[in-house]
Design a protein around this motif. Structure first.
Motif, mmCIF file in Angstrom:
data_model
loop_
_atom_site.group_PDB
_atom_site.id
_atom_site.type_symbol
_atom_site.label_atom_id
_atom_site.label_comp_id
_atom_site.label_asym_id
_atom_site.label_seq_id
_atom_site.Cartn_x
_atom_site.Cartn_y
_atom_site.Cartn_z
ATOM 1 N N LEU A 14 15.422 -38.654 -20.504
ATOM 2 C CA LEU A 14 15.259 -37.760 -19.366
ATOM 3 C C LEU A 14 16.580 -37.420 -18.700
ATOM 4 O O LEU A 14 16.683 -36.421 -18.002
ATOM 5 C CB LEU A 14 14.321 -38.398 -18.333
ATOM 6 C CG LEU A 14 12.907 -38.716 -18.795
ATOM 7 C CD1 LEU A 14 12.129 -39.365 -17.665
ATOM 8 C CD2 LEU A 14 12.196 -37.469 -19.281
ATOM 9 N N GLY A 15 17.578 -38.254 -18.873
ATOM 10 C CA GLY A 15 18.829 -38.069 -18.156
ATOM 11 C C GLY A 15 18.789 -38.806 -16.841
ATOM 12 O O GLY A 15 17.712 -38.945 -16.233
ATOM 13 N N PRO A 16 19.934 -39.295 -16.370
ATOM 14 C CA PRO A 16 19.967 -40.126 -15.150
ATOM 15 C C PRO A 16 19.354 -39.467 -13.923
ATOM 16 O O PRO A 16 18.628 -40.115 -13.169
ATOM 17 C CB PRO A 16 21.470 -40.386 -14.960
ATOM 18 C CG PRO A 16 22.045 -40.274 -16.331
ATOM 19 C CD PRO A 16 21.254 -39.197 -17.013
ATOM 20 N N GLU A 17 19.636 -38.185 -13.696
ATOM 21 C CA GLU A 17 19.154 -37.554 -12.471
ATOM 22 C C GLU A 17 17.633 -37.475 -12.442
ATOM 23 O O GLU A 17 17.009 -37.687 -11.401
ATOM 24 C CB GLU A 17 19.759 -36.146 -12.330
ATOM 25 C CG GLU A 17 21.232 -36.162 -11.982
ATOM 26 C CD GLU A 17 21.522 -36.995 -10.737
ATOM 27 O OE1 GLU A 17 20.797 -36.827 -9.730
ATOM 28 O OE2 GLU A 17 22.453 -37.815 -10.768
ATOM 29 N N ARG A 18 17.035 -37.190 -13.584
ATOM 30 C CA ARG A 18 15.575 -37.104 -13.634
ATOM 31 C C ARG A 18 14.929 -38.487 -13.636
ATOM 32 O O ARG A 18 13.789 -38.636 -13.220
ATOM 33 C CB ARG A 18 15.143 -36.311 -14.875
ATOM 34 C CG ARG A 18 15.515 -34.838 -14.829
ATOM 35 C CD ARG A 18 15.040 -34.133 -16.076
ATOM 36 N NE ARG A 18 13.576 -34.198 -16.209
ATOM 37 C CZ ARG A 18 12.920 -33.795 -17.297
ATOM 38 N NH1 ARG A 18 13.588 -33.318 -18.343
ATOM 39 N NH2 ARG A 18 11.603 -33.880 -17.344
ATOM 40 N N ARG A 19 15.656 -39.485 -14.091
ATOM 41 C CA ARG A 19 15.073 -40.815 -14.161
ATOM 42 C C ARG A 19 15.271 -41.614 -12.873
ATOM 43 O O ARG A 19 14.557 -42.592 -12.630
ATOM 44 C CB ARG A 19 15.672 -41.589 -15.339
ATOM 45 C CG ARG A 19 14.867 -42.840 -15.693
ATOM 46 C CD ARG A 19 15.452 -43.560 -16.880
ATOM 47 N NE ARG A 19 15.238 -42.861 -18.124
ATOM 48 C CZ ARG A 19 14.101 -42.878 -18.815
ATOM 49 N NH1 ARG A 19 13.068 -43.553 -18.361
ATOM 50 N NH2 ARG A 19 13.991 -42.229 -19.950
ATOM 51 N N ARG A 20 16.212 -41.210 -12.037
ATOM 52 C CA ARG A 20 16.505 -41.976 -10.825
ATOM 53 C C ARG A 20 15.262 -42.222 -9.959
ATOM 54 O O ARG A 20 15.043 -43.342 -9.484
ATOM 55 C CB ARG A 20 17.602 -41.276 -10.006
ATOM 56 C CG ARG A 20 18.987 -41.505 -10.554
ATOM 57 C CD ARG A 20 19.995 -40.560 -9.898
ATOM 58 N NE ARG A 20 20.218 -40.853 -8.499
ATOM 59 C CZ ARG A 20 21.180 -41.639 -8.040
ATOM 60 N NH1 ARG A 20 22.013 -42.226 -8.871
ATOM 61 N NH2 ARG A 20 21.329 -41.832 -6.753
ATOM 62 N N PRO A 21 14.409 -41.203 -9.717
ATOM 63 C CA PRO A 21 13.205 -41.469 -8.924
ATOM 64 C C PRO A 21 12.294 -42.516 -9.562
ATOM 65 O O PRO A 21 11.672 -43.315 -8.852
ATOM 66 C CB PRO A 21 12.514 -40.096 -8.859
ATOM 67 C CG PRO A 21 13.612 -39.110 -9.071
ATOM 68 C CD PRO A 21 14.544 -39.766 -10.048
ATOM 69 N N GLN A 22 12.234 -42.533 -10.900
ATOM 70 C CA GLN A 22 11.413 -43.530 -11.580
ATOM 71 C C GLN A 22 11.983 -44.932 -11.385
ATOM 72 O O GLN A 22 11.233 -45.900 -11.208
ATOM 73 C CB GLN A 22 11.320 -43.204 -13.065
ATOM 74 C CG GLN A 22 10.627 -41.882 -13.370
ATOM 75 C CD GLN A 22 10.597 -41.585 -14.867
ATOM 76 O OE1 GLN A 22 11.142 -42.332 -15.671
ATOM 77 N NE2 GLN A 22 9.960 -40.483 -15.235
ATOM 78 N N VAL A 23 13.294 -45.033 -11.415
ATOM 79 C CA VAL A 23 13.940 -46.323 -11.191
ATOM 80 C C VAL A 23 13.657 -46.802 -9.768
ATOM 81 O O VAL A 23 13.328 -47.975 -9.544
ATOM 82 C CB VAL A 23 15.459 -46.225 -11.438
ATOM 83 C CG1 VAL A 23 16.163 -47.517 -11.032
ATOM 84 C CG2 VAL A 23 15.740 -45.908 -12.911
#
Length: 208
Positions: A16-25
């Protein structure tokens, strides 16, 4: 070489890429903090919760400190936005219905994002308490702006002297209502609890 068909290879996380995954983290970190406490939130624990490798988490946040800082900041923003939404400009000479509506609106916000509020009100970590303390100061200021002209309209004696105490009573009642709703004790809903607390706070403020 024979491959055992019963052994399934570990699935790679979708890229997904870091920016898209940050909310999931952050969502995973929030779940851990609510379930086990803020001390249990580590990069490894978040990776395990998400079923990804640690480098995936480190690509989103450089270290645990950055992750926790962003988590607390996000949840604080959610809470502040919810409180401001529940306390719009209103009639100066407020009646009981105004207070009931306000408490019901607040508790609906809580019910929509309960884990954000659990992090703020159920976590003894001093760093968390300090951060959410900034939000409380903003709420104090907001409620003071709303209550000052209302007390004057009601003709409250020594209104300015009583104002800080009454604002604190108002906010404390709201915090108690939030805790009661989050505890799940009894059969309260946002609307029934909001009606009860809102009416009680109105009477307490109006009769001073």
């Amino acid at each position: 070489m024979t491959t055992d068909p019963t052994v399934q290879p570990r699935r790679r996380a979708a890229h997904l890429g870091p920016e898209r995954r940050r909310p999931q983290v952050l969502d995973a970190a929030l779940a851990i903090a609510v379930d086990q406490g803020i001390g249990a939130v580590t990069m490894a624990a978040v990776a395990d919760r998400m079923a990804v490798t640690r480098p995936v988490v480190y690509a989103c946040f450089g270290d645990r400190v950055e992750l926790l800082r962003e988590l607390v900041a996000r949840e604080e923003r959610r809470i502040i936005d919810g409180v401001l939404e529940a306390t719009p400009a209103r009639a100066v000479d407020a009646g009981e219905a105004v207070f009931v509506d306000g408490f019901q609106a607040l508790l609906r916000v809580v019910a929509a994002n309960p884990d954000s509020w659990r992090l703020a009100y159920g976590n003894p970590d001093p760093d968390v308490a300090t951060s959410f303390g900034h939000g409380r100061a903003l709420v104090l200021s907001r409620c003071t702006e709303l209550l000052r002209p209302t007390l004057r309209a009601w003709g409250t004696v020594d209104a300015e002297t009583k104002l800080p105490v009454l604002v604190e009573l108002w906010i404390s009642a709201g915090e108690s209502a939030v805790r009661s709703l989050l505890s799940g004790a009894g059969t309260w809903t946002p609307d029934t609890l909001g009606a009860f607390v809102g009416a009680a706070v109105y009477r307490a403020l109006r009769d001073t």
